[in-house]
Design a protein around this motif. Sequence first.
Motif, PDB file in Angstrom:
ATOM      1  N   MET A   1     -30.773  41.975  -3.587  1.00 15.93           N
ATOM      2  CA  MET A   1     -29.504  42.273  -2.906  1.00 15.93           C
ATOM      3  C   MET A   1     -29.420  43.789  -2.704  1.00 15.93           C
ATOM      4  SD  MET A   1     -27.097  39.691  -5.190  1.00 15.93           S
ATOM      5  CE  MET A   1     -25.858  39.239  -3.963  1.00 15.93           C
TER       6      MET A   1
ATOM      7  N   TRP B   1     -24.289  45.515  -0.545  1.00 11.69           N
ATOM      8  CA  TRP B   1     -23.104  44.677  -0.403  1.00 11.69           C
ATOM      9  C   TRP B   1     -22.164  45.272   0.646  1.00 11.69           C
ATOM     10  CZ3 TRP B   1     -21.792  43.765  -6.315  1.00 11.69           C
ATOM     11  CH2 TRP B   1     -22.751  42.884  -6.847  1.00 11.69           C
TER      12      TRP B   1
ATOM     13  N   ASN C   1     -28.688  49.142  -4.598  1.00  9.38           N
ATOM     14  CA  ASN C   1     -27.380  48.755  -4.062  1.00  9.38           C
ATOM     15  C   ASN C   1     -26.286  49.631  -4.652  1.00  9.38           C
ATOM     16  OD1 ASN C   1     -25.007  47.400  -3.362  1.00  9.38           O
ATOM     17  ND2 ASN C   1     -25.932  45.382  -3.565  1.00  9.38           N
TER      18      ASN C   1
ATOM     19  N   CYS D   1     -19.267  41.266  -3.634  1.00 10.40           N
ATOM     20  CA  CYS D   1     -20.145  40.097  -3.494  1.00 10.40           C
ATOM     21  C   CYS D   1     -20.553  39.538  -4.851  1.00 10.40           C
ATOM     22  CB  CYS D   1     -21.388  40.465  -2.692  1.00 10.40           C
ATOM     23  SG  CYS D   1     -21.046  41.096  -1.034  1.00 10.40           S
TER      24      CYS D   1
ATOM     25  N   THR E   1     -21.118  47.491  -7.471  1.00 14.30           N
ATOM     26  CA  THR E   1     -22.254  47.050  -8.303  1.00 14.30           C
ATOM     27  C   THR E   1     -22.109  47.538  -9.742  1.00 14.30           C
ATOM     28  OG1 THR E   1     -23.483  48.886  -7.282  1.00 14.30           O
ATOM     29  CG2 THR E   1     -23.988  46.658  -6.528  1.00 14.30           C
TER      30      THR E   1
END
Length: 488
Positions: free
Chosen positions: A264, A267, A302, A308, A400
């Motif tokens: 990921m 986001w 990230n 998310c 995050t």
Amino acid sequence: MIASPPSRRAVLGGLGATFAASPLLARTSSSPTLLRAAAMREDVALLRRAYAELHPGIHRYNTPREIDARFAALDQAAAIPMTLRAFYLTLSRFLATVRYGHSYANFYNQRREIAVALFEAPDRLPFDVLWIGDAMVVTADPFATGISRGSRILAVNGRSASAILAALMPLVRADGHNDAKRRRLLSVQGDDRYETFDIFFSMLFGQDRYQLTVEDPSGRRRTATVAGVSLAQRRTTAHAGVDASGDTPVWTIERRGDAALLSMPSWGLYDSKWDWRGWLDQAVDRLVAERVPRLVVDLRANEGGLDCGNALAERLVERETPFEEVQRLVRYRTVPDDLRPVLDTWDRSFDHLGENATRISDRFLRLDTQGDRVDPIRPRGTRYEGDVRVLIGPQNSSATFQFADFVRRNRLATLIGETTGGNRRGINGGCFYFVRLPATGLEADLPLIGRFPTTPQPDRGVTPDITIPVTRADIAKGIDSPVRRALA
């Protein structure tokens, strides 16, 4: 409900033309174009008032006396005419002392003509680097300079790498005293369209060509001469960040033996047409159906964006779980009318952000009403009961960082890698103003919600359960040790 911000890229296009050019420059035939002292001091006074009245964290990492002294020093510096570049550096150095990652002269929110003038000189170093301590380590050579991955840049034009880092660090944003985040922002890894290192290195040390002292992975030292590259050239080498504007997935999931690796990298999906929630639910449903025993989530590149991680957490928790152990605090009920013209934003409801908040002290109001609170994480769908491992690092801040902190507090996963960005003692965000400084044309971000813990916390990011630092040897060999450990 507090709205999520648009992407930094969208902000520039939507808000950058708000102020027309001002007659702010003093020019003589024998000197460069200079900003007038009166213009700079006017903007310093405006910024001081906006931060003093609206910024929830202005005294979180500084005493009132320290902040007053720094504003006074900024005003004193502005009393002498200087170039736009010099004033941008002066402003950036001041904002870095506020010690909040969302409080800076945002590259993406400057007017287009200012961004071109300040950020697009063709003098970027032609390779990717990662700072490991005060060592400048090459991670990629996209322009074929012959400098191999894992090489260490010892000096640039006779200036040591450690001296370059020492000059750049005071200019860089981060929460509290989390210097690992500052080093990560000063690394060149293709995380965004503007690399922090490129911008500040250019302003302090930029040249057309550079003579380097290089130590290759075997320890052999040599000199090399390289040409600087342009922003357009940099962006041909994947330095454009993650493009989330379409409907194409920006995350990936793949099987690695008996595990699944979910990557990921961003986001920041504010403008995305991709159904990321549906994609994530389908991915977790497959893990459950196929009884995959281990899930590795890679968040290391990230910085944040939308929440998310909450959608993933809903598939991991057994019961309703508070997402935060913090108070969400603001400084004001309603923004003064005379400040509003210079406070750009995507949602004018922020002008009344604290209207229904609860007064808890002389300085703060607490957001308590429905829609202002962060909802607890509630189980949703079939729970994934396998072993979850989350890869973290200093790039993680904002959303995050909050996700990593939630995982840590509730023991939902094993955290592997390096300490995150952000700060457990408190961060700001959620809602923003973009303070347009009309006399000079510059902009500074102003976060509006303080997210402060209810119990004393350390001045640092989230520490992993298993610390695996990035090493020069691993870079030279192309080894990703945190992934290896997570998959073992």
